[in-house]
Every structure is written in C-alpha cells, then in structure tokens.
Design a protein around this motif. Structure first.
Motif, PDB file in Angstrom:
ATOM      1  N   THR A   1      59.281 102.286  34.201  1.00 34.47           N
ATOM      2  CA  THR A   1      59.620 101.129  33.966  1.00 34.47           C
ATOM      3  C   THR A   1      61.733 101.319  34.201  1.00 34.47           C
ATOM      4  N   GLU A   2      61.914 100.085  34.057  1.00 33.76           N
ATOM      5  CA  GLU A   2      63.310  99.996  33.497  1.00 33.76           C
ATOM      6  C   GLU A   2      62.990 100.299  31.998  1.00 33.76           C
ATOM      7  N   ILE A   3      64.419 101.036  31.329  1.00 31.65           N
ATOM      8  CA  ILE A   3      64.232 101.583  30.418  1.00 31.65           C
ATOM      9  C   ILE A   3      64.479 100.680  29.074  1.00 31.65           C
ATOM     10  N   GLU A   4      65.451  99.554  29.024  1.00 26.60           N
ATOM     11  CA  GLU A   4      66.047  98.791  28.401  1.00 26.60           C
ATOM     12  C   GLU A   4      65.221  97.922  28.031  1.00 26.60           C
ATOM     13  N   HIS A   5      64.384  97.105  29.489  1.00 27.54           N
ATOM     14  CA  HIS A   5      63.479  96.496  29.487  1.00 27.54           C
ATOM     15  C   HIS A   5      62.261  96.351  28.476  1.00 27.54           C
ATOM     16  N   SER A   6      62.102  97.578  29.106  1.00 24.96           N
ATOM     17  CA  SER A   6      60.629  99.056  28.479  1.00 24.96           C
ATOM     18  C   SER A   6      60.885  98.861  26.934  1.00 24.96           C
ATOM     19  N   GLN A   7      62.083  99.465  26.473  1.00 26.56           N
ATOM     20  CA  GLN A   7      62.270  99.373  25.349  1.00 26.56           C
ATOM     21  C   GLN A   7      62.024  97.786  24.752  1.00 26.56           C
ATOM     22  N   HIS A   8      62.787  96.744  24.880  1.00 23.80           N
ATOM     23  CA  HIS A   8      62.768  95.572  24.269  1.00 23.80           C
ATOM     24  C   HIS A   8      61.137  95.020  24.593  1.00 23.80           C
ATOM     25  N   VAL A   9      60.451  95.182  25.079  1.00 22.43           N
ATOM     26  CA  VAL A   9      58.586  94.793  25.415  1.00 22.43           C
ATOM     27  C   VAL A   9      58.223  95.237  24.423  1.00 22.43           C
ATOM     28  N   ILE A  10      58.212  96.413  23.842  1.00 24.07           N
ATOM     29  CA  ILE A  10      57.944  97.519  23.185  1.00 24.07           C
ATOM     30  C   ILE A  10      58.317  97.115  21.400  1.00 24.07           C
ATOM     31  N   ALA A  11      59.595  96.289  20.894  1.00 27.05           N
ATOM     32  CA  ALA A  11      59.613  95.881  20.290  1.00 27.05           C
ATOM     33  C   ALA A  11      59.885  95.300  20.331  1.00 27.05           C
ATOM     34  N   GLU A  12      59.276  94.064  20.966  1.00 26.84           N
ATOM     35  CA  GLU A  12      59.045  92.938  20.654  1.00 26.84           C
ATOM     36  C   GLU A  12      57.381  92.784  20.205  1.00 26.84           C
ATOM     37  N   LEU A  13      56.827  93.290  20.555  1.00 20.15           N
ATOM     38  CA  LEU A  13      54.803  93.844  20.835  1.00 20.15           C
ATOM     39  C   LEU A  13      55.301  94.023  19.270  1.00 20.15           C
TER      40      LEU A  13
ATOM     41  N   LEU B   1      51.633  89.511  24.848  1.00 23.30           N
ATOM     42  CA  LEU B   1      51.523  89.704  26.662  1.00 23.30           C
ATOM     43  C   LEU B   1      51.276  88.749  28.052  1.00 23.30           C
ATOM     44  N   LYS B   2      50.198  87.797  26.922  1.00 21.06           N
ATOM     45  CA  LYS B   2      49.469  86.315  27.705  1.00 21.06           C
ATOM     46  C   LYS B   2      51.526  85.545  28.095  1.00 21.06           C
ATOM     47  N   LEU B   3      52.046  85.596  27.110  1.00 17.65           N
ATOM     48  CA  LEU B   3      53.396  84.508  27.222  1.00 17.65           C
ATOM     49  C   LEU B   3      54.068  85.217  27.764  1.00 17.65           C
ATOM     50  N   LEU B   4      54.021  86.573  27.411  1.00 17.90           N
ATOM     51  CA  LEU B   4      54.993  87.474  28.525  1.00 17.90           C
ATOM     52  C   LEU B   4      54.778  86.930  30.256  1.00 17.90           C
ATOM     53  N   GLU B   5      53.763  86.937  30.097  1.00 17.42           N
ATOM     54  CA  GLU B   5      53.290  87.098  32.263  1.00 17.42           C
ATOM     55  C   GLU B   5      53.587  85.468  32.426  1.00 17.42           C
ATOM     56  N   LYS B   6      52.944  84.713  30.921  1.00 15.03           N
ATOM     57  CA  LYS B   6      53.408  83.313  31.767  1.00 15.03           C
ATOM     58  C   LYS B   6      54.378  82.846  31.307  1.00 15.03           C
ATOM     59  N   ASN B   7      55.266  83.585  31.241  1.00 10.57           N
ATOM     60  CA  ASN B   7      57.001  82.892  30.819  1.00 10.57           C
ATOM     61  C   ASN B   7      58.107  84.008  31.774  1.00 10.57           C
TER      62      ASN B   7
ATOM     63  N   PRO C   1      62.431  90.168  37.170  1.00  6.65           N
ATOM     64  CA  PRO C   1      60.875  90.907  38.661  1.00  6.65           C
ATOM     65  C   PRO C   1      61.183  92.456  37.802  1.00  6.65           C
ATOM     66  N   CYS C   2      62.177  92.906  37.441  1.00  6.45           N
ATOM     67  CA  CYS C   2      61.762  94.417  37.119  1.00  6.45           C
ATOM     68  C   CYS C   2      60.001  94.584  35.983  1.00  6.45           C
ATOM     69  N   ASN C   3      60.345  95.561  37.073  1.00  7.31           N
ATOM     70  CA  ASN C   3      59.010  96.695  36.441  1.00  7.31           C
ATOM     71  C   ASN C   3      58.778  96.564  35.275  1.00  7.31           C
ATOM     72  N   ALA C   4      59.590  96.939  34.492  1.00  5.71           N
ATOM     73  CA  ALA C   4      59.070  96.700  33.137  1.00  5.71           C
ATOM     74  C   ALA C   4      57.963  95.612  31.866  1.00  5.71           C
ATOM     75  N   CYS C   5      59.093  93.613  33.120  1.00  3.82           N
ATOM     76  CA  CYS C   5      58.373  92.603  32.867  1.00  3.82           C
ATOM     77  C   CYS C   5      57.270  92.281  34.082  1.00  3.82           C
ATOM     78  N   ALA C   6      57.160  92.849  34.397  1.00  2.00           N
ATOM     79  CA  ALA C   6      56.444  92.830  35.807  1.00  2.00           C
ATOM     80  C   ALA C   6      54.864  93.134  35.290  1.00  2.00           C
ATOM     81  N   THR C   7      54.723  94.807  34.568  1.00  2.00           N
ATOM     82  CA  THR C   7      53.723  95.839  34.414  1.00  2.00           C
ATOM     83  C   THR C   7      53.273  95.674  32.670  1.00  2.00           C
ATOM     84  N   ALA C   8      54.613  94.804  32.274  1.00  2.00           N
ATOM     85  CA  ALA C   8      53.644  94.980  30.683  1.00  2.00           C
ATOM     86  C   ALA C   8      52.670  94.182  30.180  1.00  2.00           C
TER      87      ALA C   8
END
Length: 309
Positions: free
Chosen positions: A21-33, A84-90, A94-101
C-alpha cells in the motif's frame, strides 16, 4: 519478587499491508490504531516500547485477575475493530492503504514471570527469559491472525483453563517449540462479529437545493488520485492556499469524514470539518465546512475531481 505481567498487542498483516500500500497513509493508519490501543489500556499497564506494529506493555510485580485480564483484552479488541469500522465508514481516500485497512487483524500475547530491567539512555526496559518467551509466542502455530494467547505460566497464575468460555472466548490448548524449548499456552480465536463495537454518528454527507455561489473549473496534468492527495493532505496546503498564516491538524491522521483542521488568518481561527456530497460516478469529491467564517452561517467548499482520460 511476585510474578509480573507481559502483554503484547500486535497488529496482524502489518508487513503485507505496508509493502502493498501507499507508505505514508499506511503509516498513518497504523499510528492511529496504536493510539487507539494505548487509549484502551484500562489496566494502567506500563508501556515499555512501541515495536513497529506492536505495543510492549508490562505490569511489574502485579498480575490482574482473570476477569480483569480478559476484560482488558476484550476492550482492546473492541476499540481496534471499532476504529477499523470508522475508517471504513468515513473513508474518502481511494488509495490501497485506506481501502485495505479494514482487513487488518489483532493478536494479543500475555505471559508472566520474573523480569529484570535494563536502563538505556534514561529508558527502563524489561529484559530476560520471560521477555524473550513472550516475543517468541508471537511466532506460533495458531491458524488465525485474530486471537489471544495466554501462556501456561500466566494461565496458572490467574486460574484459567480451556474449560473457560464466554461470548467471545473459546480456549484451546496450544504448544510450540522454540530453540528446542517447549512453550505451552491456551488460545482463543476472536470473532470480531461477536464484539459490541462502538457506535458512531452519521457520516457528514450533505445535500443542497441550489447551485453553488461560486464555481471554478481547471484542468491539471496529473492523475486524479494524486490530485486528491494534494488536496486532502493538509501538509500540502501551504503550497497552494495563499493568505493563511498557519494550518493546524493531526499529522498522524488520514483525512476522512469528520476530521478537522484549523486555518489561522490574521490571528482568527477558522475550524473546518470534512464533509461530502453525492457526485457523478467515477469522480472523487472532498468537501469541508466551517461555521466560523465572517458574516456567513455556514461556508461549504467542495473539490470535485473528474478524470479526463
């Protein structure tokens, strides 16, 4: 010294997630979790270290009761899957990092024993045989990426056996060999559908009965997804929005519906919240709204990106 607790929540699928996935967004997702898991630490466990996609907690000389330990695990699973449900709902990106989180999973390892401490650069960290064993248990033969493991030593301490069962816990025996040393444990695969997830308000989709007051159309020689990233990633704002003294936002958060950022103009603060509206299929949309603009009740601005070819 009484036995201590070693507790490791670990995000499963992290390596595959980051590599694909896109590195920057994947890092943000992991940091949030990871932040979500930290906030779900109801037992006030001490954080020894952030280990990439995992948190290493301990409780020196004290182990929670069976009920409290299981409740702590359930709280973390609930918080994790709720986010994860919040990330999916809101999601608006369209990037892969956000779509596959939403495909990420969680596993928790819990162990106990006597621990020693090593102080390096003013930081006190547990070390010793039990610390090594706890981390080895992350590499196990459980056929799932979504589970809790309680070592035999800890299970004995808190008096739990495979006979224990509840709405989300159904334990089985497990055993693995590490460097010719056998480690026994009990484990339960967690079904996220059985968790009582947190509820969230409706996403910020708006509709209008009239046309926009102002409209600007412009072509950009760039991919639509890249243009959306430049617009929604607030760290780029100062490059193309003029007349603003400062932009303030959470740098570890991917922009989604409901996220906020602050514009400072001549010492006046305008708080914007991310919103959306329906657009033509195949187009991307990002919107934001403020109730703090002078002489206006509400100010909406939308960026609608339509791929040309």
């Amino acid at each position: 010294m009484p036995s201590s607790l070693l507790f490791i929540p670990d995000i499963s699928g992290y390596t595959r997630f980051v590599q694909s996935t896109e590195i920057e967004h994947s890092q943000h997702v992991i940091a949030e979790l990871l932040e979500v898991l930290l906030e779900a630490n109801t037992e006030d466990l001490q954080l020894a270290e952030v280990e990439g996609d995992a948190l290493f907690f301990y409780s020196q000389g004290a182990i929670p009761s069976q009920e409290r330990l299981l409740a702590q695990m359930e709280t973390m699973f609930t918080a994790f899957y709720s986010h994860l449900k919040l990330l999916e709902k809101n999601r608006i990106c369209p990037c892969n990092a956000c779509a596959t989180a939403p495909d990420l999973k969680l596993k928790i390892i819990a162990h106990s024993g006597d621990i020693q401490f090593l102080e390096v650069g003013g930081t006190r960290k547990p070390f010793g045989k039990q610390v090594i064993e706890a981390h080895r248990l992350l590499k196990n033969s459980v056929e799932s990426d979504n589970y809790v493991i309680i070592s035999e030593a800890l299970a004995s301490n808190i008096g739990i056996t495979v006979n224990y069962s509840s709405k989300i816990y159904f334990f089985k025996h497990g055993r693995d060999l590490y460097d010719e040393n056998q480690l026994d444990y009990i484990y339960s695969i967690i079904d996220s559908d059985k968790l009582t997830l947190n509820t969230f308000g409706k996403h910020n989709e708006v509709a209008f009965k009239r046309k926009a007051d102002y409209k600007l159309v412009k072509d950009f020689p760039i991919k639509a997804e890249a243009l959306l990233e430049y617009i929604t990633n607030y760290s780029y704002r100062s490059n193309w929005v003029k007349g603003v003294d400062d932009f303030r936002f959470n740098k570890n958060e991917v922009t989604r519906l409901g996220t906020e950022h602050l514009c400072v103009i001549n010492n006046k603060h305008l708080n914007f919240v991310t919103v959306t509206k329906k657009v033509e299929k195949g187009s991307f949309v990002y919107g934001e709204m403020t109730t703090e603009a002078p002489l206006i009740d509400r100010l909406y601005q939308f960026y609608i990106i339509k791929p040309i070819n």
